[in-house]
Design a protein around this motif. Structure first.
Motif, short mmCIF file in Angstrom:
data_model
loop_
_atom_site.label_atom_id
_atom_site.label_comp_id
_atom_site.label_asym_id
_atom_site.label_seq_id
_atom_site.Cartn_x
_atom_site.Cartn_y
_atom_site.Cartn_z
N THR A 9 0.85 -1.20 0.00
CA THR A 9 0.00 0.00 0.00
C THR A 9 0.89 1.25 0.00
O THR A 9 2.08 1.18 0.35
N PHE A 10 0.28 2.36 -0.34
CA PHE A 10 0.97 3.63 -0.31
C PHE A 10 1.53 3.89 1.09
O PHE A 10 2.66 4.36 1.24
N GLU A 11 0.75 3.58 2.10
CA GLU A 11 1.16 3.84 3.49
C GLU A 11 2.40 3.03 3.86
O GLU A 11 3.27 3.51 4.60
N MET A 12 2.52 1.83 3.35
CA MET A 12 3.71 1.00 3.62
C MET A 12 4.94 1.62 2.98
O MET A 12 6.00 1.68 3.59
N PHE A 13 4.79 2.07 1.74
CA PHE A 13 5.90 2.74 1.07
C PHE A 13 6.30 4.00 1.83
O PHE A 13 7.48 4.28 2.02
N LEU A 14 5.29 4.77 2.24
CA LEU A 14 5.56 6.00 2.96
C LEU A 14 6.28 5.71 4.28
O LEU A 14 7.18 6.46 4.67
N GLU A 15 5.93 4.62 4.94
CA GLU A 15 6.60 4.23 6.18
C GLU A 15 8.09 4.00 5.93
O GLU A 15 8.94 4.50 6.68
N VAL A 16 8.43 3.26 4.90
CA VAL A 16 9.84 3.01 4.59
C VAL A 16 10.54 4.31 4.21
O VAL A 16 11.65 4.59 4.67
N CYS A 17 9.90 5.12 3.38
CA CYS A 17 10.49 6.40 2.96
C CYS A 17 10.75 7.30 4.16
O CYS A 17 11.84 7.88 4.29
N ASN A 18 9.76 7.45 5.02
CA ASN A 18 9.91 8.35 6.17
C ASN A 18 10.98 7.86 7.15
O ASN A 18 11.75 8.66 7.67
N LYS A 19 11.05 6.56 7.37
CA LYS A 19 12.08 6.02 8.26
C LYS A 19 13.46 6.21 7.64
O LYS A 19 14.42 6.53 8.35
N THR A 20 13.56 6.02 6.36
CA THR A 20 14.85 6.19 5.68
C THR A 20 15.27 7.65 5.73
O THR A 20 16.44 7.96 6.01
N GLU A 21 14.32 8.54 5.51
CA GLU A 21 14.60 9.98 5.58
C GLU A 21 15.10 10.37 6.97
O GLU A 21 16.07 11.12 7.12
N TYR A 22 14.45 9.84 8.00
CA TYR A 22 14.85 10.12 9.38
C TYR A 22 16.27 9.61 9.64
O TYR A 22 17.11 10.31 10.22
N LEU A 23 16.57 8.40 9.19
CA LEU A 23 17.90 7.83 9.39
C LEU A 23 18.97 8.61 8.62
O LEU A 23 20.09 8.77 9.11
#
Length: 195
Positions: A154-168
């Motif tokens: 889902t879009f939300e799953m992709f967004l979760e990975v993107c946001n965590k990667t951005e934070y890291l």
């Protein structure tokens, strides 16, 4: 003389942003592998942006100075922003499903578990549409990816990975900027001894 210190030229494999970027690329390839021929341009753009996130980390890590490494991390962050924008467009166009509150845990994927389980490509790409388009060791090293299908994402799953990667990325950049500041404060003799 270099200002970078690393004993393993592939040490980038052990940093969290890289592991998350590899996971993101895997999910992107799974999603784009199921897109029809009319979505060729979208598929190419997403695949290229996902690959760029990873490639810039790899290239930047081997640069001789921390400043250069930081520049390449910036390129990776920009590519990650492109991925997010392309995924938003896919959701808006009805190509990527959206299910509010869906998350990676629903499909058994935990980025913290995935860290350190990054393998090498050992096969060929381009399996049948809708199945895993990457025949990689990632499947063996991280079992939840073995049976994952494009329709599970889902879009939300992709967004979760993107946001965590951005934070890291932000955490890594702050730490590296502090080392550059420390280096700038050194005398030439101290810099020579540090190397």
């Amino acid at each position: 003389m270099t200002t970078r210190k690393w004993s393993n030229p592939e040490g980038y494999r052990y940093i969290a942003p890289y592991a998350n970027a590899v996971l993101l690329r895997f999910l992107i390839r799974l999603f784009t592998g199921a897109l029809g021929s009319t979505e060729r341009r979208r598929r190419d753009q997403l695949d290229d942006a996902g690959r760029s996130v990873i490639s810039n980390i790899e290239e930047g890590y081997t640069r001789p100075t921390t400043r250069e490494y930081l520049r390449f991390l910036g390129y990776s962050q920009a590519s990650l922003g492109e991925v997010k924008g392309l995924l938003r467009q896919a959701r808006q166009d009805g190509i990527l499903s959206s299910r509010p509150n869906s998350c990676l845990a629903e499909i058994g994927v935990d980025p913290r578990e995935f860290k350190g389980k990054v393998g090498e490509v050992r096969g060929t790409e381009g399996e049948a549409r809708g199945t895993n388009p990457l025949n990689t060791r990632l499947e063996i090293l991280y079992p939840p990816l073995q049976s994952l299908r494009s329709s599970d994402l889902t879009f939300e799953m992709f967004l979760e990975v993107c946001n965590k990667t951005e934070y890291l990325f932000r955490l890594l950049v702050v730490a590296l900027e502090q080392s550059v500041t420390k280096e700038d404060a050194m005398t030439p003799f101290e810099r020579w001894r540090w190397n």
